[in-house]
Every structure is written in C-alpha cells, then in structure tokens.
Design an enzyme around this catalytic site. Structure first.
Site, short mmCIF file in Angstrom:
data_model
loop_
_atom_site.label_atom_id
_atom_site.label_comp_id
_atom_site.label_asym_id
_atom_site.label_seq_id
_atom_site.Cartn_x
_atom_site.Cartn_y
_atom_site.Cartn_z
N ARG A 45 -6.13 3.25 10.92
CA ARG A 45 -5.59 3.39 9.56
C ARG A 45 -5.84 2.07 8.83
NH1 ARG A 45 -3.10 -0.81 9.96
NH2 ARG A 45 -2.21 -0.36 7.95
N ASP A 238 -4.97 0.56 -1.26
CA ASP A 238 -5.78 1.70 -0.79
C ASP A 238 -6.72 2.22 -1.86
OD1 ASP A 238 -3.21 1.68 0.96
OD2 ASP A 238 -4.78 2.75 2.07
O1 MRU Z 1 -1.27 4.77 5.84
P1 MRU Z 1 -2.02 3.50 6.15
O2 MRU Z 1 -1.43 2.75 7.31
O3 MRU Z 1 -3.50 3.75 6.30
O4 MRU Z 1 -1.81 2.61 4.87
C1 MRU Z 1 -2.32 1.31 4.89
C2 MRU Z 1 -1.98 0.52 3.70
O5 MRU Z 1 -1.30 0.98 2.80
C3 MRU Z 1 -2.58 -0.85 3.61
O6 MRU Z 1 -1.73 -1.72 2.95
C4 MRU Z 1 -3.92 -0.76 2.83
O7 MRU Z 1 -4.74 0.20 3.42
C5 MRU Z 1 -4.61 -2.04 2.77
S1 MRU Z 1 -5.36 -2.42 4.30
C6 MRU Z 1 -6.23 -3.84 4.27
#
Ligand code: MRU
Length: 350
Positions: A45, A238
């Site tokens: 993730r 994201d």
């Molecule tokens: O649901 P996730 O764990 O994939 O969400 C991750 C995040 O929100 C992070 O802060 C984002 O991807 C930035 S990662 C460098």
C-alpha cells in the site's frame, strides 16, 4: 534490512504489510492476479508503491502470457491492465504507472511482431520505474530539508515511508534526510485508524532507523498542537488535483484544519506522479470506500455490536488553502498552487 517490493524475474515479492510489525513475512506473487489481490488487500500500500506494484503486475502478466499471436497478446494485455487498474481507485500513481506501460505497449506493437521482445521491454520498463522511484524519493528528502529546523517536533499521519514507496518514502524521506544531517528532531505519528499504518508501519520504520518518535492516537493531535508540542506537519498524498487540493489517508483533513487553527505549517510530500493534472479539484478525486469490517473489528474481533452501521472512506481531501507547501522531487511549491503546479510540469520549479 527489509524491502517493500521486489522483481524476481518470474514473480513479484512483497513484505506483507497487513501483519507488520509483529511478523516480517514476504509474499511471492507468481501471476498478475495475485499482484492485483496484493494491492487490493493492502499487502502492499502507499501511492508510489502501488504504482510500482502495478507496473510489476502488468509486466508479470505480459511476460507470462501464453498467446502466440499479436492479436491474442494485445487482447490479453488490455485485460491484464484492466484487472490491475480495478484494484484501488484513489492513488493516481496506479493509473500513471499503468498508462506508462500501456503507452509503451502501443509503441512496441507498432515496432515489432516479436512477442518475446515486447515482453522483455515491458519487464525492463517496470524495473526502470522501480529504480526511478528510489531516486525520486531520495530527491524529495533532499528538497524538503529546508522546511525542517533543528529541534523541531514533527507530526505525520499514516505511513508515507519506505513501506509506501520503493525506498526512503516521501514524508519520511524528508524526516530521514533531516535526521541524517544531524538535526535533532522528534516525530509524532498518528496511529491512523482503521488500518493503523501510523502505529504499525511508521513507528516500526522510524524505530528501526533510530529516529526519536512517539505514537499518538488519532484524537490526540489537537491537544498536542494546543500544548505547543507540534512545530511542523508533513504527510504524503495519494492524489493531488491540478489546483493543489490533496487526497491523503482519512484523518489528514482533520489534522490540516487543526494545523490552520494553531498556525502550524503543514506540508504534503509527493512525487510528480501523484499530481493529476486531469483532476481539476479535490471534489473530482474518487474516494475509496473499504470494507466495513476494517472499522468494526480490531485484530479480527468486533469492537462494536456486529450489526452496527459504519462507514469506511479510506481517504479525505485537504483543500489547498490549508496547505503551506508541497514538497516534490523537483522542488517545493507554494500557493497559489494552480500556477505553481503548471510551472512544475513545464520544468519551472527547482
Ligand atoms: O491506504 P494506504 O495505506 O495505501 O494509504 C496510504 C496513504 O494515504 C499515504 O499517506 C500516501 O499513499 C502517501 S505514501 C508515500
């Protein structure tokens, strides 16, 4: 030492982020459907890591195709890409990476009918995207150094570390670089309900690196800010819309509102591949809704009446007016973000 994801020639391996930090177990995916499942179930993730995983998944699917005609291969390639693109909707890095693979594929089939040659080039591109991501994240750390002063207490939310990328991280790259320069910093990590990326992953990474850190539950950050315990906030993203509105893990928006009230600078750290010029503003960013059991259960046990209603939006959007700056691999940009982002893509911000 650990790795987040690795190309293994005939497979892709991931550290299983669902069970960290208690167990360090690697999962080996031998086909693209397993890679898609690993993205969907959050074995891997974090926006940049999802992007590289998508490229690896597409390359693996292409490399393992048994099609003997170009038309059959083309049809299967389209299917592979659609399975990978159907995994998680918010992190734009996934679609950015898939498009790079699709664009290369389109070029290659004009150039050659040699299926093996096309497969080799697809694999080479995915591996190149991995290598590029390492350097991009390193540069985010270098560029962000100027926002961190010696002695600062820094709050972060979710995990924007090496586990969310190929190496270094985005927000954590900035923190790692400052720590490496000898700056005395202390990091506060929000636990980040419901998947607990902050508690499980960020704390694990920071402690492994010997960076002083303290865990907070998500509802403590207002109190900490009011008591002058936080000087700076750095988070990942994201998807960043063309006007600078930024989607990140659910709870980031609440932190941003609190930061504004308490006059604390709040930076987002992200590579250019997280900025989506085709998304004009935050309202246009699709927000992933995840299974309700992630909210209703902890460690497999209900923490509420099993029939309780719940919601699980996985991300929220911070409007650009709450953002102090965006730290990228090409430099830091400041408001007004619309023109700053345009100039960044034209090579103007350094
Ligand atoms: O649901 P996730 O764990 O994939 O969400 C991750 C995040 O929100 C992070 O802060 C984002 O991807 C930035 S990662 C460098």
């Amino acid at each position: 030492m650990f790795y987040t994801l690795k190309w293994e020639g005939d497979a892709v391996s991931f550290i299983d982020q669902r069970i960290l930090p208690l167990e360090e177990v690697y999962i080996r995916c031998t086909d693209y459907e397993q890679v898609a499942d690993a993205i969907k179930t959050m074995v891997v993730r974090g926006a940049p890591a999802i992007g590289v995983a998508a490229a690896f998944g597409i390359a693996l699917g292409a490399a393992k195709s048994k099609q003997s005609t170009i038309d059959g291969f083309k049809e299967e390639f389209v299917h592979i890409c659609s399975v990978i693109k159907g995994t998680r909707p918010t992190a734009v890095n996934l679609f950015w990476a898939a498009k790079r693979m699709e664009d290369l594929f389109k070029l290659l089939i004009l150039e050659t009918q040699d299926i093996q040659k096309i497969k080799d080039r697809m694999v080479a591109m995915a591996v190149q995207m991995y290598d590029e991501d390492v350097e991009i994240n390193r540069m985010i750390g270098v560029n962000g150094d100027e926002v961190i002063e010696d002695g600062m207490n820094i709050l972060t939310h979710c995990n924007a570390g090496a586990l969310a990328t190929t190496e270094y991280g985005t927000a954590l790259s900035v923190i790692r670089f400052a720590h490496g320069q000898g700056k005395k910093i202390h990091v506060y990590s929000d636990e980040t309900r419901p998947f607990l990326q902050g508690a499980r992953l960020t704390m694990w990474e920071l402690m492994k690196d010997g960076i002083p850190c303290t865990l907070l539950t998500d509802n403590m950050s207002g109190h900490m800010m009011a008591n002058k315990k936080i000087d700076l906030i750095i988070v990942g993203a994201d998807r960043i819309a063309a006007n600078g509105d930024s989607a990140n893990k659910i709870g980031t928006y609440s932190v941003a509102v609190l930061a504004k009230y308490h006059n604390i600078p709040m930076y987002f750290a992200a590579p250019l591949s997280t900025i989506d010029l085709k998304t004009p503003e935050g309202d246009d960013i699709p927000i992933e809704q995840r299974p309700l059991d992630e909210v209703k259960k902890v460690n497999g046990k209900y923490i509420c009446p099993p029939e309780a209603q719940a919601v699980n939006p996985s991300f929220d959007v911070t409007p650009n007016e709450l953002i102090t700056g965006i730290i990228t691999d090409k430099g830091i940009i400041y408001p007004p973000f619309g023109p700053a982002i345009r100039s960044l893509f034209e090579g103007g911000a350094q």
